[in-house]
Design a protein around this motif. Structure first.
Motif, PDB file in Angstrom:
ATOM      1  N   UNK A 200       0.830  -1.195   0.000  1.00 23.31           N
ATOM      2  CA  UNK A 200       0.000   0.000   0.000  1.00 23.31           C
ATOM      3  C   UNK A 200       0.863   1.243   0.000  1.00 23.31           C
ATOM      4  N   UNK A 201       0.277   2.353   0.421  1.00 23.96           N
ATOM      5  CA  UNK A 201       0.997   3.605   0.544  1.00 23.96           C
ATOM      6  C   UNK A 201       1.201   3.920   2.016  1.00 23.96           C
ATOM      7  N   UNK A 202       2.049   4.930   2.299  1.00 23.94           N
ATOM      8  CA  UNK A 202       2.339   5.251   3.693  1.00 23.94           C
ATOM      9  C   UNK A 202       1.079   5.582   4.482  1.00 23.94           C
ATOM     10  N   UNK A 203       0.094   6.174   3.807  1.00 24.17           N
ATOM     11  CA  UNK A 203      -1.135   6.612   4.471  1.00 24.17           C
ATOM     12  C   UNK A 203      -2.293   5.636   4.231  1.00 24.17           C
ATOM     13  N   UNK A 204      -2.022   4.537   3.511  1.00 27.26           N
ATOM     14  CA  UNK A 204      -3.057   3.538   3.235  1.00 27.26           C
ATOM     15  C   UNK A 204      -2.352   2.211   2.986  1.00 27.26           C
ATOM     16  N   UNK A 205      -2.092   1.463   4.036  1.00 25.65           N
ATOM     17  CA  UNK A 205      -1.281   0.253   3.904  1.00 25.65           C
ATOM     18  C   UNK A 205      -1.783  -0.844   4.831  1.00 25.65           C
ATOM     19  N   UNK A 206      -1.430  -2.082   4.485  1.00 27.16           N
ATOM     20  CA  UNK A 206      -1.753  -3.251   5.298  1.00 27.16           C
ATOM     21  C   UNK A 206      -0.490  -4.092   5.433  1.00 27.16           C
ATOM     22  N   UNK A 207      -0.211  -4.552   6.634  1.00 31.07           N
ATOM     23  CA  UNK A 207       0.939  -5.423   6.879  1.00 31.07           C
ATOM     24  C   UNK A 207       0.460  -6.869   6.844  1.00 31.07           C
ATOM     25  N   UNK A 208       0.909  -7.618   5.839  1.00 35.00           N
ATOM     26  CA  UNK A 208       0.503  -9.013   5.659  1.00 35.00           C
ATOM     27  C   UNK A 208       1.504 -10.000   6.249  1.00 35.00           C
ATOM     28  N   UNK A 209       2.546  -9.510   6.902  1.00 36.92           N
ATOM     29  CA  UNK A 209       3.623 -10.388   7.341  1.00 36.92           C
ATOM     30  C   UNK A 209       3.098 -11.526   8.213  1.00 36.92           C
ATOM     31  N   UNK A 210       2.381 -11.190   9.265  1.00 39.14           N
ATOM     32  CA  UNK A 210       1.891 -12.215  10.191  1.00 39.14           C
ATOM     33  C   UNK A 210       0.920 -13.167   9.508  1.00 39.14           C
ATOM     34  N   UNK A 211       0.025 -12.621   8.680  1.00 41.97           N
ATOM     35  CA  UNK A 211      -0.966 -13.472   8.012  1.00 41.97           C
ATOM     36  C   UNK A 211      -0.305 -14.451   7.044  1.00 41.97           C
ATOM     37  N   UNK A 212       0.719 -14.004   6.335  1.00 45.31           N
ATOM     38  CA  UNK A 212       1.405 -14.898   5.405  1.00 45.31           C
ATOM     39  C   UNK A 212       2.116 -16.025   6.138  1.00 45.31           C
ATOM     40  N   UNK A 213       2.783 -15.701   7.239  1.00 41.69           N
ATOM     41  CA  UNK A 213       3.456 -16.762   8.006  1.00 41.69           C
ATOM     42  C   UNK A 213       2.432 -17.699   8.646  1.00 41.69           C
ATOM     43  N   UNK A 214       1.347 -17.151   9.134  1.00 42.85           N
ATOM     44  CA  UNK A 214       0.339 -17.987   9.801  1.00 42.85           C
ATOM     45  C   UNK A 214      -0.301 -18.972   8.829  1.00 42.85           C
ATOM     46  N   UNK A 215      -0.485 -18.543   7.587  1.00 45.09           N
ATOM     47  CA  UNK A 215      -1.133 -19.413   6.604  1.00 45.09           C
ATOM     48  C   UNK A 215      -0.183 -20.294   5.827  1.00 45.09           C
ATOM     49  N   UNK A 216       1.122 -20.100   5.983  1.00 43.06           N
ATOM     50  CA  UNK A 216       2.100 -20.875   5.213  1.00 43.06           C
ATOM     51  C   UNK A 216       1.981 -22.364   5.517  1.00 43.06           C
ATOM     52  N   UNK A 217       2.121 -23.178   4.477  1.00 42.77           N
ATOM     53  CA  UNK A 217       1.997 -24.624   4.614  1.00 42.77           C
ATOM     54  C   UNK A 217       3.197 -25.310   3.955  1.00 42.77           C
ATOM     55  N   UNK A 218       3.641 -26.446   4.498  1.00 41.31           N
ATOM     56  CA  UNK A 218       4.729 -27.192   3.845  1.00 41.31           C
ATOM     57  C   UNK A 218       4.313 -27.631   2.443  1.00 41.31           C
ATOM     58  N   UNK A 219       5.229 -27.510   1.506  1.00 38.04           N
ATOM     59  CA  UNK A 219       4.944 -27.920   0.139  1.00 38.04           C
ATOM     60  C   UNK A 219       6.230 -28.212  -0.607  1.00 38.04           C
ATOM     61  N   UNK A 220       6.116 -28.381  -1.894  1.00 37.13           N
ATOM     62  CA  UNK A 220       7.267 -28.655  -2.751  1.00 37.13           C
ATOM     63  C   UNK A 220       7.231 -27.683  -3.914  1.00 37.13           C
ATOM     64  N   UNK A 221       8.355 -27.026  -4.153  1.00 33.51           N
ATOM     65  CA  UNK A 221       8.481 -26.106  -5.274  1.00 33.51           C
ATOM     66  C   UNK A 221       9.788 -26.406  -5.993  1.00 33.51           C
ATOM     67  N   UNK A 222       9.715 -26.682  -7.280  1.00 36.10           N
ATOM     68  CA  UNK A 222      10.890 -27.019  -8.076  1.00 36.10           C
ATOM     69  C   UNK A 222      11.649 -28.209  -7.479  1.00 36.10           C
ATOM     70  N   UNK A 223      10.884 -29.142  -6.913  1.00 41.69           N
ATOM     71  CA  UNK A 223      11.472 -30.352  -6.363  1.00 41.69           C
ATOM     72  C   UNK A 223      12.115 -30.186  -5.002  1.00 41.69           C
ATOM     73  N   UNK A 224      11.910 -29.025  -4.355  1.00 41.14           N
ATOM     74  CA  UNK A 224      12.531 -28.754  -3.058  1.00 41.14           C
ATOM     75  C   UNK A 224      11.440 -28.572  -2.017  1.00 41.14           C
ATOM     76  N   UNK A 225      11.633 -29.176  -0.833  1.00 39.28           N
ATOM     77  CA  UNK A 225      10.691 -28.975   0.263  1.00 39.28           C
ATOM     78  C   UNK A 225      10.833 -27.548   0.786  1.00 39.28           C
ATOM     79  N   UNK A 226       9.715 -26.843   0.847  1.00 40.23           N
ATOM     80  CA  UNK A 226       9.734 -25.460   1.325  1.00 40.23           C
ATOM     81  C   UNK A 226       8.346 -25.094   1.815  1.00 40.23           C
ATOM     82  N   UNK A 227       8.216 -23.923   2.404  1.00 41.15           N
ATOM     83  CA  UNK A 227       6.901 -23.404   2.750  1.00 41.15           C
ATOM     84  C   UNK A 227       6.295 -22.711   1.536  1.00 41.15           C
ATOM     85  N   UNK A 228       4.975 -22.787   1.404  1.00 44.98           N
ATOM     86  CA  UNK A 228       4.258 -22.105   0.339  1.00 44.98           C
ATOM     87  C   UNK A 228       3.149 -21.266   0.961  1.00 44.98           C
ATOM     88  N   UNK A 229       2.859 -20.083   0.398  1.00 41.18           N
ATOM     89  CA  UNK A 229       1.791 -19.249   0.962  1.00 41.18           C
ATOM     90  C   UNK A 229       0.430 -19.879   0.696  1.00 41.18           C
TER      91      UNK A 229
END
Length: 408
Positions: A200-229
């Motif tokens: 967003x902008x300085x006067x209109x913004x949302x912090x998604x950091x916590x929500x992205x980590x909270x919803x992250x799930x184990x998965x596979x990307x390009x054959x590598x085990x990793x977290x996915x949003x």
């Protein structure tokens, strides 16, 4: 390459509008008739459009299937498209290899990283990864894991290019723009390590950091085990990312593509009610514009009734403006920046207008880092306000000279 002409805003807009129209047209004879009358100056804007809006992977197969349309294009543009297409495919392959190596390094070190934006969508939403061309790879990391992740990147041959409170950018030694205005494989292939996911902008913004980590799930990307949003949070996060750029200037096609493809996948997986809960909760200014523009280019990507209700939550001024951004959504050059008077339409209160005016003169440190990365990263970061103010005064003087020159 010598095909990139200087920006001609009128011809650029014509070329951008026509080429993006091909994403949804069915009357190819009419399309061929429209471009047959273009002069060379208009065609010379096409390479700029193809690069800025990553249209090459879409235009090449269209021309292969529509010989009458292909015959209307100049021969030099066909050669340019063939070169760009080959470069884009090779660049995509290199970025996939690099992303896989980074994910493996993080996995071995026990460090959690979360791929975002094109690093995920190129692999999960598109028929071929090169359809989602990228300037950089975006990864979200915990601040506490920064030392270990940085050491891993250095071991892979990366060096830190710049940093601010929000992210760190890595590149390879000797990086340069080999061929400007193209997706050349050896052009900037950056890695952005985000420690915050605020959009967003300085006067209109949302912090998604916590929500992205909270919803992250184990998965596979390009054959590598990793977290996915998780799909829904990533969709809403991408919407707000697009909104930030729409507020500042015209959108880039790739952001609208991601928006449309994510929206379709959310519906296909039966998660639209979860997305609707997010849409109901967030300020519509951060969601409605990108969804509306995406729906113009990619019909049926969002339920029409839900989109209408969302747009209805905007101010009458924004609704009227959004009605002009249709058929298809207008695209422009990245150098185009909305003046303050246009960005004011996004402010609902006097308090927001004052904050917008304040941040124009005294932007956040991370905004200063866009212009003065070394100074903004130092303990003397506040000194960057000096050259920032000088640059602003010079731009004002230039605009005044232009205005009075036109008047005379």
């Amino acid at each position: 390459m010598d095909n990139i002409a200087n920006l001609d805003p009128v011809r650029f807009a014509l070329a951008a509008t026509e080429l993006t129209r091909w994403l949804r047209t069915t009357d190819w004879d009419a399309a061929a008739a429209r471009v047959r009358g273009w002069d060379d100056a208009t065609w010379r804007q096409a390479p700029r459009v193809l690069y800025l809006h990553t249209l090459t992977p879409w235009i090449v197969p269209i021309l292969a299937q529509q010989p009458a349309l292909a015959a209307a294009l100049p021969e030099w543009l066909h050669q340019h498209l063939a070169t760009l297409h080959a470069w884009g495919q090779e660049r995509s392959r290199l970025q996939q290899d690099e992303l896989a190596a980074i994910l493996r390094s993080a996995e071995r070190a026990g460090i959690a990283v979360l791929p975002l934006k094109g690093a995920v969508t190129a692999q999960t939403l598109y028929a071929s990864p090169d359809q989602r061309q990228m300037a950089d790879l975006d990864l979200l990391a915990h601040p506490d894991d920064w030392p270990g992740l940085s050491a891993g990147l250095h071991s892979l041959g990366y060096v830190e290019r710049e940093q601010n409170w929000k992210n760190r950018t890595f590149t390879r030694p000797g990086w340069s723009q080999k061929v400007p205005w193209t997706w050349h494989p050896d052009n900037a292939r950056l890695v952005d390590i985000n420690l915050e996911a605020q959009e967003g902008m300085e006067w209109l913004a949302v912090d998604f950091t916590e929500a992205l980590w909270r919803g992250a799930r184990p998965g596979v990307l390009l054959g590598v085990n990793t977290l996915l949003p998780d799909l829904v949070t990533h969709f809403i996060y991408s919407l707000a990312h697009a909104a930030a750029h729409i507020i500042q200037g015209p959108p880039r096609l790739i952001w609208l593509q991601d928006t449309a493809y994510l929206a379709r996948q959310v519906q296909a997986t039966g998660l639209w009610s979860d997305a609707q809960a997010w849409l109901d909760r967030l300020d519509a200014r951060l969601t409605a514009p990108a969804l509306t523009m995406a729906a113009e280019l990619f019909p049926d990507c969002v339920p029409a009734a839900d989109l209408a209700r969302l747009v209805g939550r905007l101010s009458p001024l924004l609704q009227a403006w959004l009605a002009t951004q249709r058929e298809p959504a207008p695209l422009s050059d990245f150098a185009t920046w909305r003046p303050v008077r246009e960005r004011l339409r996004w402010c609902n209160t006097n308090g927001e207008r004052l904050r917008l005016a304040w941040y124009e003169g005294f932007p956040h440190r991370w905004r200063l880092a866009d212009h003065y990365p070394t100074l903004a990263a130092s303990r003397w970061w506040f000194l960057a306000y000096g050259p920032y103010a000088v640059a602003g005064l010079r731009e004002l003087a230039r605009l005044l000279r232009t205005r009075f020159g036109e008047a005379s």
